[in-house]
Design a protein around this motif. Structure first.
Motif, short mmCIF file in Angstrom:
data_model
loop_
_atom_site.label_atom_id
_atom_site.label_comp_id
_atom_site.label_asym_id
_atom_site.label_seq_id
_atom_site.Cartn_x
_atom_site.Cartn_y
_atom_site.Cartn_z
N ILE A 34 123.07 -1.67 37.35
CA ILE A 34 123.85 -2.90 37.33
C ILE A 34 125.24 -2.54 36.83
O ILE A 34 125.39 -1.98 35.75
CB ILE A 34 123.19 -3.95 36.43
CG1 ILE A 34 121.86 -4.36 37.08
CG2 ILE A 34 124.10 -5.16 36.25
CD1 ILE A 34 121.00 -5.22 36.23
N LYS A 35 126.20 -2.82 37.67
CA LYS A 35 127.56 -2.48 37.32
C LYS A 35 128.27 -3.73 36.83
O LYS A 35 128.26 -4.76 37.51
CB LYS A 35 128.26 -1.90 38.55
CG LYS A 35 129.62 -1.33 38.25
CD LYS A 35 130.05 -0.37 39.34
CE LYS A 35 131.42 0.19 39.00
NZ LYS A 35 131.79 1.27 39.91
N GLU A 83 128.02 0.57 33.36
CA GLU A 83 126.94 0.61 34.34
C GLU A 83 125.64 0.87 33.59
O GLU A 83 125.56 1.81 32.79
CB GLU A 83 127.21 1.73 35.34
CG GLU A 83 126.51 1.54 36.66
CD GLU A 83 127.03 2.46 37.77
OE1 GLU A 83 128.05 3.14 37.54
OE2 GLU A 83 126.41 2.48 38.82
N ASP A 103 127.17 13.56 56.72
CA ASP A 103 127.44 12.33 55.97
C ASP A 103 127.73 11.17 56.92
O ASP A 103 128.48 11.31 57.88
CB ASP A 103 128.65 12.51 55.05
CG ASP A 103 128.32 13.36 53.84
OD1 ASP A 103 127.18 13.89 53.79
OD2 ASP A 103 129.18 13.52 52.97
N PHE A 104 127.13 10.05 56.58
CA PHE A 104 127.34 8.83 57.35
C PHE A 104 127.93 7.82 56.38
O PHE A 104 127.35 7.54 55.33
CB PHE A 104 126.00 8.36 57.91
CG PHE A 104 126.02 7.00 58.53
CD1 PHE A 104 126.71 6.78 59.72
CD2 PHE A 104 125.35 5.94 57.94
CE1 PHE A 104 126.72 5.51 60.30
CE2 PHE A 104 125.36 4.68 58.52
CZ PHE A 104 126.04 4.47 59.71
N GLY A 105 129.11 7.30 56.73
CA GLY A 105 129.82 6.43 55.79
C GLY A 105 129.36 4.99 55.73
O GLY A 105 129.89 4.20 54.98
N GLN A 133 125.17 -0.58 48.00
CA GLN A 133 125.95 -1.31 46.99
C GLN A 133 125.78 -2.81 47.21
O GLN A 133 125.77 -3.28 48.33
CB GLN A 133 127.43 -0.96 47.13
CG GLN A 133 127.73 0.47 46.70
CD GLN A 133 129.21 0.69 46.54
OE1 GLN A 133 130.02 0.17 47.31
NE2 GLN A 133 129.59 1.48 45.55
N ARG A 147 120.23 3.31 44.85
CA ARG A 147 120.32 4.58 45.57
C ARG A 147 118.93 5.09 45.83
O ARG A 147 118.05 4.98 44.98
CB ARG A 147 121.09 5.60 44.74
CG ARG A 147 122.55 5.22 44.62
CD ARG A 147 123.24 6.14 43.68
NE ARG A 147 123.71 7.31 44.40
CZ ARG A 147 124.83 7.94 44.09
NH1 ARG A 147 125.57 7.52 43.10
NH2 ARG A 147 125.21 9.00 44.75
N ARG A 172 131.14 -5.71 48.90
CA ARG A 172 130.82 -4.30 48.75
C ARG A 172 129.63 -3.92 49.64
O ARG A 172 129.41 -2.77 49.94
CB ARG A 172 130.46 -4.00 47.29
CG ARG A 172 131.59 -4.16 46.31
CD ARG A 172 131.07 -4.12 44.88
NE ARG A 172 130.87 -2.78 44.35
CZ ARG A 172 129.72 -2.32 43.88
NH1 ARG A 172 128.65 -3.06 43.91
NH2 ARG A 172 129.63 -1.10 43.38
N LYS A 173 128.84 -4.93 49.96
CA LYS A 173 127.61 -4.70 50.73
C LYS A 173 127.94 -4.22 52.13
O LYS A 173 128.92 -4.66 52.72
CB LYS A 173 126.89 -6.04 50.80
CG LYS A 173 125.42 -5.97 51.07
CD LYS A 173 124.85 -7.36 50.82
CE LYS A 173 123.42 -7.46 51.19
NZ LYS A 173 122.91 -8.78 50.81
N ASP A 232 124.27 10.27 52.81
CA ASP A 232 124.79 11.64 52.73
C ASP A 232 123.62 12.60 52.77
O ASP A 232 122.67 12.46 52.00
CB ASP A 232 125.53 11.86 51.40
CG ASP A 232 126.87 11.15 51.38
OD1 ASP A 232 127.24 10.57 52.41
OD2 ASP A 232 127.53 11.16 50.33
N ALA A 262 127.28 -6.43 39.66
CA ALA A 262 126.73 -6.12 40.97
C ALA A 262 125.54 -5.17 40.78
O ALA A 262 125.55 -4.35 39.87
CB ALA A 262 127.78 -5.47 41.85
N THR A 263 124.55 -5.33 41.63
CA THR A 263 123.38 -4.45 41.56
C THR A 263 123.48 -3.42 42.68
O THR A 263 123.64 -3.76 43.84
CB THR A 263 122.09 -5.28 41.73
OG1 THR A 263 122.10 -6.32 40.77
CG2 THR A 263 120.85 -4.41 41.54
N ASP A 264 123.41 -2.17 42.29
CA ASP A 264 123.51 -1.08 43.27
C ASP A 264 122.19 -0.30 43.29
O ASP A 264 121.57 -0.12 42.25
CB ASP A 264 124.62 -0.10 42.87
CG ASP A 264 126.00 -0.75 42.96
OD1 ASP A 264 126.11 -1.82 43.60
OD2 ASP A 264 126.94 -0.20 42.38
N PRO A 286 125.45 3.66 53.73
CA PRO A 286 125.96 5.03 53.78
C PRO A 286 124.85 6.01 53.43
O PRO A 286 123.99 5.71 52.60
CB PRO A 286 127.04 5.04 52.70
CG PRO A 286 127.38 3.62 52.44
CD PRO A 286 126.14 2.84 52.73
#
Lengths: 340, 690
Positions: free
Chosen positions: B318-319, B326, B215-217, B265, B279, B226-227, B234, B275-277, B232
């Motif tokens: 979108i959160k 969300e 994992d890389f944080g 994020q 993954r 948040r950006k 995993d 906020a738009t996230d 990150p």
């Protein structure tokens, strides 16, 4: 075996839990909106199908299909015709004045390819909205001076001239007379177009062969959001999320930076110090970047409408990492000073 | 996160269990850190480095461990001619070898080509380092045996394998690392790496399994919301093997699984409280079955079959921080699944006629299928190849290996004949000269054949009429065993290369069309050389190297510019590296210092003035020094500890003075190269019962 049992349990447990969410957001307090908010029905996407006209004083937004019209005939005292600058329409003048002699052979050696590096600024109207710099020259009172133009709509193919149009416009009393046909066709259609002083332009669709209602009355809109013709360096470039002002009705706008005065603090007393611009791109694309940034949150605008009211305008979301949806931008505005 | 804690807890629990059972000594670190001598890439049979007709670089497991690397990039970083470019938006890293980027580099896992979705060689950072026995790097095309993409070279990752006899072994590792100044214990910020591997063998049967969490944080850099500047990431990696071997046959199956989650994020938009996230979720199954069969003293057969499934999902949400909800974003392109499936088989026979002559005929089958956004339809492409090479040793000092590959492809016109000629000439007992010519090629990728992307500012379409890119490659090297007296050894190697790439695939608009497409249009060249030396003296090993690599400047031959603004044909970059390892025998420990200098990297760009005129501008990417200092020490017979400082000189972003910044697709300005000085501490456990 003992070890492998351990391992199995481990693998199963790890697999299960690694799917859990990484969101660990602290509670965030969002201040309520101050003023009116409007969601513009652009129709979605980067090349949104609609142009949306906004009237701050009526709190209204009107959407019109971008490609519903081809040419706009100016209602003012001059005889001017604009191309649909909310599409990637391109046009070029021929030397011929007899439209019936114009055919596919006149397209030889003519390129109307435009956008993504192709085309020149001479194929589109002045990107700043100067009506004396349109592709179609001022319609002359001398009937024989009006030449034929080749027009390629956004929906036509650059490599297939039979999808293009030929048009010729002359004056007819206090209005216009339009001759047009597909480039390969021999039957020339005609239309008479009258000026209506309550509108900036009368719009005509070559595809449908009829005038169409597009813009609200000229006193009933201040800004329009659309996909639009603009430029980069010295070539035409078509911008998504472009905002024009109703310059022909006298709307002007000033760009503000929150570093000078914040949006919420901007008051009537601050108006006098601002420089108001009357060009089509007074707002333009300056409020956003389509890669990375999205909306520049440090920028907002002061818009003076045709009646003399001053509004402050900021962009809330455009759908680029700002929680909005592309093609459905959200704006917020507030009256700063009423027309006296 | 909890999963990490559980892996850790189980790791420790396992340690206790097996520690109690065992009294055998783990192999001491000090006995094994040495250059691995045997290589396999491109060889008929495993061969010593000295006898190989190819100039091969190797990186050993011991070195990987000593460097505290948690992925392959962590040990390639100080190799000459290897450079990385990081895509901050996607959280991916591409690798460049000898001036050529990822698309021209072939990544192999035990000789099986790994699938990548685009030209970025993301697969390289999706391999579990704990299963690596050795990495072999061969520069120059190896297209006769490995086919497409092997233009600049091959990176062959060799996994640890059963070596015979009965065996039960357990190895485990826990390593914690900071990301710059950011760190949280076991989870979140920082790098967290845990793994367990088990091996068992008896009566010729062997099996093994392993699981790794990596994992890389992420890294914030100067951002405040948040950006994150580095996304990150995993990773969960598992592998399993089983097989059988006897004196004449070795056959095994191996499955590698990867689950990767890159989290992007977005900042909160305070005007709407949202906020738009995003993954990027990748799953990769790499099945492979391999067999080696020694029929008699003259004939052996090798077979490798592989099936790979690669799936990458993009999920955009979108959160809403006002309502706490969300939702999935409805925008075009924000929800996507891209899939790639590859079936692969390579079979070779090695036949020795006499001591002067041996042959290797081979066949290869490969089928790639793909679907997803921006890919038109569900295309598949099949490639059939046959190849033949011979090793001729007419004189004791001479080894000549000519080879040829014939291909037939279901979609594009494959290059009909790919030749190569490798020679090794012993100029003396201690001096070997290698000279080679090879034709390399790169088949058009599915993406280039079937790309489809139309929106307001793009109209790009793939071109099914593409040809393969090809190169003519000339390489030479001299290795000199300058000293070998007792415990003093010195080897010096000099290499030189010239590569000429043609029919390179680029995007262009053809004729009066308003659509861009891929065409075989551009040229490229690379040239350069390296000089390196290895000194072993008692418990000290020192490697030093220097390279000077030139990349072709397309504007040198551009008629629009070469008269008014002549620019050089090649843009040169110097590099130097050094590795110093010292073994403390009494302490059962070692210290390593790893250094690399990446010189200024020039490039040319066209800049447009506001009046529309253009000029040529030399862009320079700044030079930087990389330095890691790491140490390892055995604490008990099963446990060893390693610790160190990575990026001691605290590199972060490096400058690039491009004038074309702030535009769409601009790559100028600051380039994110590293995330600051990091510290790591790890414990590894190793228990063997033979």
């Amino acid at each position: 075996m003992k070890l492998s049992r351990h391992f199995l349990v481990l693998a199963v447990v790890t697999g299960f839990l690694s799917a859990c969410s990484k969101d660990e957001d602290a509670t965030v307090v969002i201040p309520p909106s101050d003023g009116s908010e409007l969601t513009l029905n652009g129709g979605g996407g980067t090349g949104s199908p609609n142009t949306v006209y906004v009237d701050f004083s009526a709190d209204s937004a009107t959407a019109a299909a971008r490609t519903s019209w081809s040419l706009g005939f100016y209602s003012g005292s001059d005889y001017r015709v604009v191309l649909n600058g909310f599409t990637s329409m391109s046009a070029v003048a021929l030397t011929k004045t007899d439209i019936s002699t114009v055919g596919l052979s006149d397209a030889e050696g003519v390129s109307l390819a435009i956008g993504q590096g192709a085309g020149t600024l001479s194929m589109i109207d002045d990107v700043f909205g100067d009506l004396t710099k349109t592709v179609i020259a001022e319609v002359s009172a001398t009937e024989s001076s009006n030449v034929v133009y080749l027009v390629k709509p956004e929906t036509a193919s650059a490599s297939d001239p039979s999808t293009w149009y030929k048009v010729r416009i002359t004056r007819s009393g206090s209005g216009y007379s339009l001759q047009y046909a597909k480039l390969g066709e021999t039957t020339i259609k005609t239309a008479a177009i009258t000026k209506d002083a309550t509108y900036n332009f009368t719009f005509f669709s070559l595809e449908n062969g009829a005038t169409v209602k597009v813009e609200p009355k000229k006193a009933e809109w201040d800004i329009a959001w659309s996909y639009a013709a603009y430029y980069t360096a010295t070539i035409p470039y078509f911008f998504s999320d472009f905002v024009v002002i109703n310059q022909y009705a006298g709307v002007t706008a000033a760009k503000m930076d929150t570093a000078t005065i914040s949006y919420s603090n901007f008051a009537a007393t601050d108006i006098a110090a601002q420089t108001f611009v009357s060009a089509r791109d007074a707002i333009g694309s300056s409020w956003r970047a389509t890669t990375g940034n999205g909306i520049y949150k440090n920028l907002y605008y002061i818009v003076k409408d045709a009646a003399g009211n001053y509004y402050k305008l900021k962009f809330v979301s455009m759908g680029l990492n700002d929680g909005g949806t592309r093609g459905y931008p959200v704006i917020e505005y507030k009256l700063v000073q009423s027309a006296s | 996160m909890r999963s990490g804690l559980i892996v850790l807890a189980c790791t420790l629990a396992l340690c206790n269990t097996v520690c109690a059972q065992s009294d055998r000594n783990a192999p001491a670190v000090t006995d094994s850190v040495r250059l691995q001598d045997v290589v396999v890439t491109g060889q008929y049979i495993p061969q010593s480095l000295k006898n190989s007709v190819y100039q091969v670089r190797t990186i050993s497991a011991e070195y990987i461990k000593l460097r505290g690397a948690t992925n392959v990039l962590g040990v390639l970083d100080n190799q000459l001619g290897v450079r990385f470019s990081n895509d901050a938006t996607l959280g991916e890293t591409d690798v460049e070898i000898m001036g050529m980027s990822g698309a021209s580099v072939k990544i192999l896992l035990d000789g099986v080509p790994l699938v990548d979705r685009g030209s970025t060689r993301q697969s390289l950072s999706q391999v579990d380092v704990s299963t690596i026995e050795r990495i072999e790097i061969v520069e120059g095309p190896m297209s006769v045996v490995y086919g497409t993409d092997a233009l600049a070279g091959v990176i062959n990752i060799i996994t640890k394998k059963h070596t015979g006899g009965s065996q039960l072994s357990v190895s485990a590792r826990v390593q914690e690392e900071t990301v710059g100044k950011e760190y949280a214990l076991l989870d979140g910020k920082g790098v967290h790496n845990e793994n367990i591997n088990l091996q068992w063998a008896k009566n010729g049967f062997f099996t093994g399994a392993g699981i790794t969490r990596n994992d890389f944080g992420g890294w914030t850099d100067t951002l405040t919301g948040r950006k994150k500047a580095w996304k990150p990431k995993d990773q969960l990696l598992t592998n399993g093997t089983f097989g059988y071997s006897n004196k004449v046959l070795k056959a095994w199956y191996r499955l590698d699984y990867l689950n990767e989650d890159i989290i992007s994020q977005g900042d909160i938009n305070y005007d709407n409280g949202k906020a738009t996230d995003q993954r990027y979720l990748t799953e990769r199954y790499t099945h492979q079955a391999q067999a080696v069969w020694q029929l008699n003293s003259r004939l052996s057969l090798n077979g490798s079959a592989s099936y790979q499934q690669y799936q990458r999902r993009t999920r955009t949400t979108i959160k809403d921080f006002v309502t706490g909800t969300e939702t999935l974003s409805p925008d075009a392109g924000t929800q996507d699944v891209s899939e790639f499936n590859t079936a692969f088989f390579r079979g070779t026979a090695q036949y020795t006629i006499n001591s002067l002559l041996s042959f290797q005929p081979g066949i290869e089958y490969r089928r790639d299928a793909s679907s997803g956004q921006r890919i038109e339809g569900n295309p598949d492409i099949t490639d059939y190849s046959a190849f033949l090479s011979a090793e001729i040793k007419p004189l004791s000092w001479l080894n000549i290996r000519p080879g040829v590959r014939l291909s037939k492809n279901s979609v594009y016109d494959a290059p009909p004949v790919i030749p190569s000629l490798n020679t090794k000439i012993a100029l003396g007992k201690d001096v070997d000269l290698r000279l080679s010519y090879a034709r390399g090629f790169r088949a058009p990728a599915l993406r280039e054949l079937y790309f489809y992307f139309f929106d307001a500012s793009h109209s790009i379409k793939g071109n099914p009429d593409l040809k393969a890119e090809y190169s003519n490659s000339y390489t030479g090297s001299v290795t000199w065993q300058a000293l070998h007296q007792g415990n003093l050894r010195l080897n010096v190697t000099g290499t030189g290369f010239y590569n000429d790439f043609n029919d390179r695939i680029d995007v262009a608009i053809i004729g009066s069309s308003d659509t861009s497409t891929y065409v075989n249009i551009s040229k490229f060249k690379t040239t350069g050389g390296t000089l390196s030396g290895v000194l072993n003296w008692k418990d000290l090993q020192v490697n030093l190297g220097f390279s000077y690599i030139g990349r072709y400047n397309q504007y040198a031959d551009d008629e629009a510019y070469n008269k008014t603004q002549p620019s050089p044909e090649f843009m040169w970059t110097p590099e130097a590296n050094g590795n110093v390892t010292y073994y403390f025998r009494k302490l059962k420990g070692a210290v390593n210092l790893s250094y690399k200098f990446n010189g200024v990297r020039p490039a040319y760009e066209v800049v447009t003035n506001t009046d529309g005129s253009t000029f040529l501008h030399e862009v320079k990417t700044s030079s930087f020094h990389q330095l890691d200092v790491t140490a390892t020490r055995s604490v008990t017979s099963y446990l060893s500890v390693n610790a160190g400082v990575k990026n001691l000189l605290d590199n972060t972003n490096i400058n690039n003075n491009s004038l074309n910044t702030g535009q769409a697709h601009a790559t100028g300005g600051l380039l994110s190269m590293w995330y600051g000085r990091s510290y790591f501490l790890g414990i590894s456990f190793n228990w063997n019962h033979n």
